[in-house]
Design a protein around this motif. Structure first.
Motif, PDB file in Angstrom:
ATOM      1  N   SER A  11      33.997 -43.182   6.349  1.00  9.23           N
ATOM      2  CA  SER A  11      33.980 -41.851   5.729  1.00  9.23           C
ATOM      3  C   SER A  11      33.192 -41.847   4.422  1.00  9.23           C
ATOM      4  N   LEU A  12      33.380 -42.922   3.642  1.00 10.24           N
ATOM      5  CA  LEU A  12      32.678 -42.988   2.356  1.00 10.24           C
ATOM      6  C   LEU A  12      31.171 -43.059   2.559  1.00 10.24           C
ATOM      7  N   GLN A  14      29.540 -42.176   5.330  1.00  9.98           N
ATOM      8  CA  GLN A  14      29.115 -40.934   5.984  1.00  9.98           C
ATOM      9  C   GLN A  14      28.904 -39.819   4.946  1.00  9.98           C
ATOM     10  N   ARG A  15      29.782 -39.785   3.981  1.00 12.33           N
ATOM     11  CA  ARG A  15      29.671 -38.777   2.946  1.00 12.33           C
ATOM     12  C   ARG A  15      28.353 -38.924   2.190  1.00 12.33           C
ATOM     13  N   ARG A  18      25.488 -37.837   4.314  1.00 13.84           N
ATOM     14  CA  ARG A  18      25.430 -36.388   4.452  1.00 13.84           C
ATOM     15  C   ARG A  18      24.873 -35.746   3.196  1.00 13.84           C
ATOM     16  N   ARG A  21      21.117 -36.505   3.113  1.00  6.89           N
ATOM     17  CA  ARG A  21      20.620 -36.619   4.492  1.00  6.89           C
ATOM     18  C   ARG A  21      19.112 -36.437   4.565  1.00  6.89           C
ATOM     19  N   PHE A 189      36.817 -33.204  -7.776  1.00  9.41           N
ATOM     20  CA  PHE A 189      37.355 -33.239  -6.413  1.00  9.41           C
ATOM     21  C   PHE A 189      37.414 -34.668  -5.879  1.00  9.41           C
ATOM     22  N   TRP A 190      36.318 -35.411  -6.040  1.00  7.47           N
ATOM     23  CA  TRP A 190      36.310 -36.795  -5.514  1.00  7.47           C
ATOM     24  C   TRP A 190      37.441 -37.605  -6.119  1.00  7.47           C
TER      25      TRP A 190
ATOM     26  N   MET B  91      28.363 -29.629   0.721  1.00 14.36           N
ATOM     27  CA  MET B  91      29.081 -30.000   1.947  1.00 14.36           C
ATOM     28  C   MET B  91      29.391 -28.779   2.804  1.00 14.36           C
ATOM     29  N   GLU B  95      32.775 -30.840   7.151  1.00 19.54           N
ATOM     30  CA  GLU B  95      32.469 -32.157   6.585  1.00 19.54           C
ATOM     31  C   GLU B  95      33.489 -32.533   5.512  1.00 19.54           C
ATOM     32  N   LEU B  96      33.899 -31.528   4.768  1.00 18.37           N
ATOM     33  CA  LEU B  96      34.925 -31.759   3.751  1.00 18.37           C
ATOM     34  C   LEU B  96      36.233 -32.211   4.414  1.00 18.37           C
ATOM     35  N   ASP B  98      36.446 -33.675   7.343  1.00 16.12           N
ATOM     36  CA  ASP B  98      36.188 -35.029   7.865  1.00 16.12           C
ATOM     37  C   ASP B  98      36.439 -36.073   6.783  1.00 16.12           C
ATOM     38  N   TYR B  99      35.851 -35.800   5.618  1.00 16.96           N
ATOM     39  CA  TYR B  99      35.954 -36.768   4.533  1.00 16.96           C
ATOM     40  C   TYR B  99      37.408 -36.974   4.124  1.00 16.96           C
TER      41      TYR B  99
END
Lengths: 371, 287
Positions: A11-12, A14-15, A18, A21, A189-190, B91, B95-96, B98-99
């Motif tokens: 996930s990390l 992939q983020r 994205r 990208r 958020f992260w 995002m 996708e949000l 998913d993460y």
């Protein structure tokens, strides 16, 4: 547990892919497509063989044969569309490096007269030429130019272009990766997710060091195969056994291994430089690029002015992945073992510095993330 | 009752400015704490300290861990919405999800999708294209789909219209809150959260002016509405603050004998906003 852990890393990563990208996913594909298009253009668009086509043919035909002569097949299409094949014979003494395949002192003869059985089967001579490596090994400590690797410089050329783009893209990624989310405040958020600063920093580093290069190398390899296909089509116009000739001039497995291992070696070597850019990204208030460059320039200038030496510049510059010198491309890319000369100590020192820089990244990420 | 937050003597300084000047806070599970204070009172700094997002001095335990050392572990059990519009704009909504699904073991993706189905937020929409209200809805849906024990909301409805704000707090109370959970809300819209709070804390200039349960407030503070002569007499009794009413005054008293006030007018529990204004005015007057 390990399953959820790997899913977490997925996930990390992939983020990151994205978010970036365009530069990390589309750029290698676009570059590969562009290079392939250029090759196809060379094949189809021009009425004559384009320069690229000639380069391919030159590459195929420039290897010395067992008689110590260079046989060059030059193909062109005249205005009526007829193919004219010329065979150029040239002594190796006159041009031992074979770097300039076409010289004024050629003997040019019409093709049908010289195209005997021996000539048409020289592919097997290239493959099993025992003289060339032996000679070269005696001459120079550099790895010998492989007798059957005459397509390799071309394929490495493609790889070099891809990796150059990779470097640009990676530097851009690194300088933004710990800065952009602080700027747009999405870091809040992260940070609301159960992901530690170490996980975050290491995931981003692994994207720069492994994931993005993997994507670029895959794109590069695909382009190289497309190149081989072009070479195949080109040589099928002059060769009976085109497949044999092309395959005889390339070692796909070794190429692949070189390029993958070459990057891994380079990754180990370039790590402190990448970590430095990340640190600038984690610490910058306005411009990570400026923050990364300024201390290096200042230190270099100070050293030049105070000590009159260039040790610092050279040390840093040596960490930048560079093309392996010509003739040495049989081994690793981007350099043949980059630390050659510096020894293992330089690698270990680099890793230690990188570790410190990453630790500082994490500290900044935890405590000084507000702009 | 299990303690969720234990803070003693929290201090944080930004250069010359003392953002937190020794704040104490104790909170038990099943509470909804409203954190109320003027701009620059230190609310955000306090909340960020509780979450381990900023360094601070003092004793601090949140859900059994020190957030300054174990931020990531705390985030397994605690959620926060730090501000409106902090979701990554590049995002897409799916996708949000998913993460979050990938990194948060307590996240229920299906539940989030169900919650979003009741809004106009489409899964394929890019977050940057969403309106502010929709972004907040998305963030709330995300947070509500996380089975957390502590939820911290820092001005979660800032800049939203009243319909969104009302809906936000209703949803929070009806669909999310239970006795296991604890919510801390900082807001300027005191009137809107007043009826969902169990506890309240007033802050001014980095200090806690008051921190108590709503029930205790009802016992300690009383508002008297008096007109004419009675108002003048009432003003003679030591009070916390007063404001003019049509033809009279409203006075707020602290720890006063209600039998003394009853003959002078109507007695009622002061509104939180009025009590807050009185407390801050008193505090500022002491300087």
């Amino acid at each position: 547990m390990s399953d959820s852990k790997s899913q977490r890393w997925f996930s990390l990563v992939q983020r990151e892919l994205r978010e970036y990208r365009v530069s990390l996913v589309w750029t290698p594909l676009a570059t590969a497509a562009l290079l392939s298009l250029l090759m196809l253009a060379g094949l189809f668009v021009a009425n004559q063989f384009s320069y690229l086509g000639e380069v391919v043919l030159d590459a195929i035909t420039q290897t010395p044969d067992t008689d110590g002569l260079n046989l060059n097949v030059q193909v062109s299409i005249d205005e009526n569309g007829n193919r004219v094949t010329e065979i150029v014979t040239q002594s190796t003494e006159a041009n031992p490096s074979a770097a300039e395949p076409l010289r004024r002192d050629y003997q040019v003869a019409p093709a049908p007269e010289l195209a005997d059985e021996h000539f048409w089967q020289f592919s097997s001579d290239w493959r099993f030429n025992p003289a060339a490596p032996g000679d070269a090994a005696g001459d120079a400590p550099d790895p010998p130019s492989d007798p059957i690797a005459s397509l390799h410089p071309l394929l490495y050329g493609i790889h070099a272009i891809m990796l150059l783009v990779l470097l640009l893209v990676t530097v851009n990624y690194l300088q933004g990766c710990l800065f952009v989310d602080r700027k747009d405040r999405s870091i809040l958020f992260w940070k609301s997710m159960p992901v530690s600063a170490w996980d975050e920093v290491l995931a981003k580093l692994s994207v720069a060091l492994l994931v993005a290069p993997a994507l670029f190398i895959v794109a590069s390899v695909l382009t190289q195969w497309a190149m081989l296909l072009v070479a195949l089509v080109l040589s099928s116009r002059v060769q009976v056994d085109a497949l044999g000739v092309v395959l005889a001039n390339v070692q796909i497995g070794r190429l692949l291994l070189d390029q993958v291992l070459g990057w891994l070696a380079s990754a180990l070597w370039v790590l402190p430089l990448y970590a430095w850019i990340m640190l600038a990204s984690a610490g910058a208030r306005r411009s990570p690029a400026l923050l990364a460059a300024t201390p290096l320039v200042v230190l270099a200038l100070l050293e030049a002015v105070l000590l009159g030496s260039q040790f610092f510049v050279e040390t840093v510059w040596a960490r930048v992945p560079a093309l392996a010198p010509e003739g040495a491309s049989g081994g690793y890319f981007l350099r043949i073992l980059p630390w050659q000369g510096g020894g293992l100590l330089a690698v270990v020192a680099g890793l230690l510095v990188a570790g410190l820089l990453l630790w500082a990244c994490v500290w900044l990420r935890r405590n000084r993330w507000e702009l | 009752m299990r303690s969720v937050v234990e803070a003693r003597g929290l201090q944080r300084r930004f250069g010359q400015q003392q953002a937190l000047a020794g704040v104490d806070l104790q909170l038990e599970a099943g509470s909804v704490l409203g954190l109320i204070g003027p701009n620059g009172a230190g609310k955000t700094t306090l909340l960020r300290s509780l979450l381990g997002l900023t360094r601070c001095e003092g004793e601090l335990t949140v859900l059994g861990v020190d957030p300054r050392r174990d931020h990531a572990r705390l985030m397994q059990d605690a959620c926060f919405i730090a501000d409106t519009a902090v979701l990554p704009r590049w995002m897409r909504v799916d996708e949000l999800l998913d993460y979050t699904d990938g990194v948060h073991s307590r996240f229920n993706r299906a539940h989030a999708v169900r919650l979003l189905a009741g809004t106009e937020v489409g899964l394929r929409r890019r977050i940057g294209e969403l309106s502010k209200g929709m972004t907040v809805q998305l963030h709330l849906a995300l947070v509500m789909a996380i089975d957390a024990r502590l939820l911290i909301l820092d001005e979660p409805t800032l800049g939203l219209d009243i319909l969104f704000r009302k809906q936000f707090f209703e949803q929070l109370l009806n669909d999310y809150f239970d006795e296991e959970r604890t919510i801390i809300i900082s807001t300027h819209q005191v009137e809107e959260v007043e009826n969902i709070l169990t506890h309240v804390m007033f802050m001014n200039r980095g200090r806690g002016l008051l921190c108590d349960s709503m029930l205790a407030l009802e016992e300690r503070y009383v508002e008297l509405r008096a007109v004419g002569e009675a108002a003048t007499r009432a003003a003679g009794i030591p009070h916390l603050g007063q404001r003019p009413l049509l033809g009279g005054k409203a006075l707020i008293y602290e720890d006063v004998n209600r039998d003394l006030l009853a003959p002078l007018g109507d007695l009622r529990t002061p509104a939180l906003a009025d009590l807050f204004v009185a407390k801050v005015a008193e505090d500022n007057g002491h300087e």
